[in-house]
Design a protein around this motif. Structure first.
Motif, PDB file in Angstrom:
ATOM      1  N   TYR A 178       0.869  -1.186  -0.069  1.00 21.78           N
ATOM      2  CA  TYR A 178       0.057  -0.035   0.049  1.00 21.78           C
ATOM      3  C   TYR A 178       0.879   1.377   0.117  1.00 21.78           C
ATOM      4  O   TYR A 178       0.711   2.060  -1.007  1.00 21.78           O
ATOM      5  CB  TYR A 178      -0.669  -0.089   1.140  1.00 21.78           C
ATOM      6  CG  TYR A 178      -1.733   1.073   1.733  1.00 21.78           C
ATOM      7  CD1 TYR A 178      -2.735   1.824   1.069  1.00 21.78           C
ATOM      8  CD2 TYR A 178      -1.244   1.851   2.852  1.00 21.78           C
ATOM      9  CE1 TYR A 178      -3.223   2.838   1.040  1.00 21.78           C
ATOM     10  CE2 TYR A 178      -1.856   3.019   3.194  1.00 21.78           C
ATOM     11  CZ  TYR A 178      -2.899   3.513   2.263  1.00 21.78           C
ATOM     12  OH  TYR A 178      -3.601   4.628   2.803  1.00 21.78           O
TER      13      TYR A 178
ATOM     14  N   GLY B  52      -2.971   2.221   8.590  1.00 17.60           N
ATOM     15  CA  GLY B  52      -2.988   2.287   7.263  1.00 17.60           C
ATOM     16  C   GLY B  52      -2.822   3.809   6.711  1.00 17.60           C
ATOM     17  O   GLY B  52      -2.002   4.278   5.980  1.00 17.60           O
ATOM     18  N   ALA B  53      -3.812   4.685   7.069  1.00 17.93           N
ATOM     19  CA  ALA B  53      -3.971   6.097   6.778  1.00 17.93           C
ATOM     20  C   ALA B  53      -2.554   6.648   7.412  1.00 17.93           C
ATOM     21  O   ALA B  53      -1.923   7.584   6.645  1.00 17.93           O
ATOM     22  CB  ALA B  53      -5.215   6.539   7.572  1.00 17.93           C
ATOM     23  N   PHE B  54      -2.213   6.224   8.720  1.00 17.81           N
ATOM     24  CA  PHE B  54      -1.237   6.991   9.296  1.00 17.81           C
ATOM     25  C   PHE B  54       0.052   6.552   8.529  1.00 17.81           C
ATOM     26  O   PHE B  54       0.708   7.457   8.268  1.00 17.81           O
ATOM     27  CB  PHE B  54      -0.953   6.296  10.756  1.00 17.81           C
ATOM     28  CG  PHE B  54       0.160   6.810  11.559  1.00 17.81           C
ATOM     29  CD1 PHE B  54       0.129   8.103  12.142  1.00 17.81           C
ATOM     30  CD2 PHE B  54       1.067   6.309  11.489  1.00 17.81           C
ATOM     31  CE1 PHE B  54       1.375   8.726  12.900  1.00 17.81           C
ATOM     32  CE2 PHE B  54       2.463   6.587  12.235  1.00 17.81           C
ATOM     33  CZ  PHE B  54       2.395   7.905  12.877  1.00 17.81           C
TER      34      PHE B  54
ATOM     35  N   GLY C  77       0.359   5.619   5.494  1.00 16.64           N
ATOM     36  CA  GLY C  77      -0.043   6.145   4.146  1.00 16.64           C
ATOM     37  C   GLY C  77       0.389   7.594   3.910  1.00 16.64           C
ATOM     38  O   GLY C  77       1.263   8.214   3.125  1.00 16.64           O
ATOM     39  N   LYS C  78       0.073   8.689   4.870  1.00 13.39           N
ATOM     40  CA  LYS C  78       0.420   9.927   4.948  1.00 13.39           C
ATOM     41  C   LYS C  78       1.824  10.178   4.989  1.00 13.39           C
ATOM     42  O   LYS C  78       2.186  11.059   4.423  1.00 13.39           O
ATOM     43  CB  LYS C  78      -0.190  10.508   6.112  1.00 13.39           C
ATOM     44  CG  LYS C  78      -1.905  10.870   6.019  1.00 13.39           C
ATOM     45  CD  LYS C  78      -2.443  11.563   7.332  1.00 13.39           C
ATOM     46  CE  LYS C  78      -3.946  11.385   7.078  1.00 13.39           C
ATOM     47  NZ  LYS C  78      -4.592  12.293   8.200  1.00 13.39           N
ATOM     48  N   ILE C  79       2.510   9.256   6.112  1.00 14.68           N
ATOM     49  CA  ILE C  79       3.925   9.355   5.902  1.00 14.68           C
ATOM     50  C   ILE C  79       4.618   9.180   4.739  1.00 14.68           C
ATOM     51  O   ILE C  79       5.387   9.992   4.323  1.00 14.68           O
ATOM     52  CB  ILE C  79       4.406   8.455   7.129  1.00 14.68           C
ATOM     53  CG1 ILE C  79       4.008   8.860   8.514  1.00 14.68           C
ATOM     54  CG2 ILE C  79       6.075   8.452   7.107  1.00 14.68           C
ATOM     55  CD1 ILE C  79       4.230   7.762   9.628  1.00 14.68           C
TER      56      ILE C  79
ATOM     57  N   ARG D 122       3.443   9.415   1.803  1.00 12.91           N
ATOM     58  CA  ARG D 122       3.114  10.454   0.624  1.00 12.91           C
ATOM     59  C   ARG D 122       3.897  11.654   0.984  1.00 12.91           C
ATOM     60  O   ARG D 122       4.294  12.315   0.038  1.00 12.91           O
ATOM     61  CB  ARG D 122       1.499  10.834   1.119  1.00 12.91           C
ATOM     62  CG  ARG D 122       1.033  11.735  -0.157  1.00 12.91           C
ATOM     63  CD  ARG D 122      -0.440  11.796   0.186  1.00 12.91           C
ATOM     64  NE  ARG D 122      -1.053  12.555  -0.877  1.00 12.91           N
ATOM     65  CZ  ARG D 122      -1.266  14.172  -0.827  1.00 12.91           C
ATOM     66  NH1 ARG D 122      -0.541  14.622   0.307  1.00 12.91           N
ATOM     67  NH2 ARG D 122      -1.704  14.899  -1.842  1.00 12.91           N
TER      68      ARG D 122
END
Lengths: 610, 218
Positions: free
Chosen positions: B64, B103-105, B107-109, B111
């Protein structure tokens, strides 16, 4: 604000939205990329392997298991033959060539098709190849007051109106013109002797292995030459498969009696040629010889009173020259001597060039005279198949001494084998050695006549050559210098006749007092509206009445045949008869009448007795 | 309580969202129980300073995070490096942070690292896909004075997203947060690329109007 700053600002959107929009596919991007990469690698590998396979030579045919025949006296020979890939079968350079061939790509081009022999080709004589004491086969035979022809049984010509007699169906080649019998040889596997009076079969052979090459009667013997192939089926490998079968008088199949094997040191082919000798009346099989491992390309046989000469011609590859290589036409001549009711193998010899049919050979005073057409084919090497590039022709004349073993004789021999140099070297007159090819050959005593052509034949640069062999230390050559295209040469005693195909051309030469022909005495008859069908069953020769009968094809779109008869008794071809034929008719002259047999039946026309 | 089915993981999961709490439960898929660890347990590993935290993160979110980085950088080695940096960054930030949606955490890193790297390297190598994205949003940007309050902008964006229809929101976020190619979005939604472009165009216009109405110049 710069665009990237907006993207940075979006960095901290709510986790809920990030999670919600989590791309389903994107989570697997890495896996997909891996799969994609592996797919590419696999595809490249597959492509590489396919390419390797395409350019690999095709696997050899499966070799049958012959272990069951261990202990057989001929096991060693069986083993050798078993390992041979049939010579003459098309060999592909690689797997790509097989595929291209199946798709019709890269097949032989037109020029090559013309000059390469057909696989398994057996040539029948176009010329007059009769030898003293030998009765060669014909499609129509006269025996007493009967005419025999395969499609019409027999025709009784003793009556005012000839009567067709039903009863026995004759087929194939008809042999005897003497005694009380007719011998019919059916395409190599059936021989019958009929009593012409009672119309009953006196004796028969129901089957003999192989395809008929030729047959003839010599004295009281019937000689039959057949060509056959040792089967590839493993079950057929028993001792007797190496000997041809015969089924006589309903006694079932058996090996040929008194059979001798002629085996070369190196077995390269499964093809064999068998000469079988029968008593011509009882059809008792007396003797047989088989020559093993012969070429399957071009086969012919010539029977004389004392010998049977078998020839097989093929191309042999010479050494390569960079990106090109040459194939040279070669012929093996095998000699089998006839001695009473016995046959004896008397050796073989290899010569340059091709022998197209038995009229190229003639035996005289213990010397076999052979004209061969030299052929050199030049190929360019290719990935899929080698491409025909160029060709050269020439003519050779060999004199082969028939002592205990065959050997080439001669005094002006510049090499080990050639006796007479190529004709082109003798004649400087517009005949180029490398462009001469042979159209027909005729022998007349010490003289050899050769109908030649410059290749390509469409140029119509033909020539008629005469070679005087009366003194082999001083061989002379004459060229008629006429553009005559002969496919058939016939000796009429006082005259010598050449017949050309395409447009009909008949040339009658007067023989000179010194022997040979007087090339200035030619008288020519031409007919531009018809062409001559140059097969032996397309003409009849009657030397006593000086008649020449030709089956002609009219140049129109209806495919119409005519039978025309010429009287050459005065040295001038004079047409005496023209009969339309229904299909490919054959004819014969008997006591003033010309009988023509065709699909419509039989009819006769009076041309008068001499 | 509502169930939101997701298929972004190798095994099927349901995200249960309700009453301010979000957690994942694994659903038995019939092909074997999912072996991936729950986010909470992975976070616990971070808190206990166990190096297994990184391994579990890689197993569960490696692909991901890689996808996010790759969408920005369009380079295999660069994307791999970003993902490695992501785990290091997470290791340094957990604790004190305790993300609920790991996951969002992550993912943000990812990105953020990828975007920084892209901007830093932009002069040397421009990725066609990312440049196109930048051009797309230029219509939203004004020539006026930039807003300096990034918090206000973030709230405005979140507020705007909350007002969108779900489909439009997901398309918008996939395009401008995940930076997915239009073709991938169209494939995921089963619609044409033109339809995706229309949605994006309208949503961008709405976003511009939304910001204008609130006097936010970007």
């Amino acid at each position: 604000m710069k665009p990237e700053e907006l993207f940075f600002a979006m960095q901290d959107i709510d986790d809920e939205y990030v999670t919600e929009a989590m791309p389903k596919d994107k989570a697997a991007v890495k896996r997909k990329r891996f799969i994609k990469r592996m797919s590419w690698i696999a595809a490249c590998l597959a492509l590489f392997l396919v390419n390797v396979w395409l350019f690999l030579p095709p696997p050899s045919p499966a070799v049958p298991d012959i272990s069951a025949f261990e202990g057989d006296p001929d096991y060693e020979l069986i083993e050798k033959i078993n390992s041979v890939v049939d010579h003459g079968e098309k060999q592909y350079k690689n797997n790509l060539a097989i595929i291209c061939n199946k798709l019709g790509i890269g097949t032989l081009d037109g020029d090559e098709m013309v000059i390469l022999p057909y696989e398994g080709e057996i040539k029948t004589a176009y010329g007059d190849a009769g030898e003293p004491g030998v009765i060669t086969s014909e499609r129509v035979k006269v025996v007493g007051d009967k005419i025999y022809y395969s499609s019409y049984n027999e025709l009784d010509i003793s009556e005012e109106i000839p009567q067709r007699v039903n009863g026995i169906h004759y087929g194939g080649e008809l042999l005897t013109g003497e005694g009380n019998t007719v011998i019919s040889v059916q395409a190599g596997d059936h021989i019958d002797v009929y009593d012409k009076e009672t119309k009953k079969i006196l004796s028969y052979v129901s089957s003999i292995s192989g395809t008929l090459v030729t047959c003839a009667t010599v004295g009281e013997s019937l000689i039959v030459v057949t060509k056959w192939r040792i089967p590839t089926n493993g079950d057929a490998y028993s001792g007797d498969v190496l000997t041809p079968d015969i089924a006589a008088d309903g006694n079932g199949f058996a090996d040929l009696k008194n059979h001798s094997k002629v085996l070369p040191d190196n077995i390269t082919s499964r093809y064999c040629i068998t000469v079988t000798l029968f008593d011509r009346n009882s059809l008792e099989q007396k003797n047989a010889i088989t020559v093993y491992s012969v070429s399957n390309d071009c086969t012919t046989a010539h029977i004389t009173a004392e010998n049977v000469f078998i020839t097989t011609s093929e191309y042999e590859r010479l050494s390569s020259d960079g990106l090109k290589y040459t194939k040279e036409g070669k012929t093996d001549i095998y000699r089998i001597a006839i001695s009473g009711d016995k046959l004896e193998y008397r050796g073989d010899i290899n010569i340059q060039g091709f022998i197209e049919d038995e009229s190229y050979m003639d035996e005289k005073d213990g010397v076999l005279r052979v004209v061969s057409e030299n052929r050199w084919l030049v190929y360019k090497k290719g990935l899929i198949s080698d491409k025909f590039f160029d060709k050269e022709y020439g003519v050779s004349l060999y004199l082969i001494s028939l002592g205990d073993e065959m050997s080439v004789v001669g005094s002006n021999d510049t090499s080990d084998t050639l006796f007479v140099s190529r004709i082109g070297e003798i004649s400087a007159d517009r005949i180029l050695l490398n462009d001469l090819c042979v159209y027909t050959v005729g022998y007349d005593g010490d003289f050899v006549y050769i109908g030649t052509s410059l290749y390509p034949v469409q140029d119509s640069l033909h020539s008629f050559c005469q070679v005087d062999l009366s003194d082999i230390d001083d061989i002379t050559f004459k060229n008629t210098k006429k553009m005559q295209w002969f496919t058939t040469l016939i000796d009429y005693g006082e005259y010598f006749v050449g017949v050309g195909d395409d447009e009909v051309e008949i040339c009658v030469y007067k023989k000179s007092a010194e022997g040979g022909i007087d090339i200035e005495s030619v008288y020519t008859y031409t007919d531009h509206s018809k062409r001559y069908e140059y097969y032996m069953d397309g003409l009849f020769i009657d030397r006593e009445r000086m008649l020449l009968g030709l089956r002609l094809l009219t140049f129109n779109d209806k495919y119409e045949f005519e039978y025309e008869v010429f009287d050459i008794s005065e040295g001038i071809p004079h047409k005496v008869l023209s009969i339309p034929c229904d299909g490919k008719g054959v004819a014969i002259y008997v006591e003033g009448w010309v009988y023509v047999f065709d699909d419509a039946g039989v009819r006769r026309e009076w041309v008068g007795e001499s | 309580m509502r169930f939101q089915k997701t298929r972004n993981q190798p095994c099927e999961k349901y995200v249960i969202i309700g009453e301010g709490q979000r957690f994942l439960i694994e659903k038995y898929s019939g092909k074997g129980h999912c072996s991936e660890m729950e986010d909470a347990k992975i976070v616990e590993l971070y808190w206990s300073r166990s190096e297994d935290a990184i391994k579990e993160s890689r197993d569960k979110y490696g692909a991901y995070c890689y996808a996010i980085a790759y969408n920005v950088l369009y380079s295999d080695p660069d994307a791999e490096e970003c993902v490695s940096d992501t785990y290091m960054n997470a290791w340094e930030n957990i604790p004190p942070k305790k993300p609920v949606l790991l996951g969002a955490f992550l993912g943000k890193i990812t990105r953020n690292i990828a975007l920084n790297r892209y901007v830093h390297d932009r002069a040397q190598k421009r990725s066609g896909g990312t440049e196109v994205l930048f051009e797309e949003v230029e219509g939203i940007l004004t020539d006026g004075e930039d807003i300096m309050d990034t918090v206000a902008l973030r709230d405005a964006i979140n507020s705007f997203l909350g007002e969108l229809r779900k489909k439009d929101r997901v398309v918008f976020v996939q395009r401008y947060w995940y930076m997915c190619p239009v073709s991938d979005i169209s494939r995921e939604f089963g619609i044409s690329e033109s339809a995706v472009k229309v949605i994006l165009h309208r949503t961008r216009n709405k976003f511009r109007d939304y910001l204008n109405e609130r006097g936010i110049n970007i």
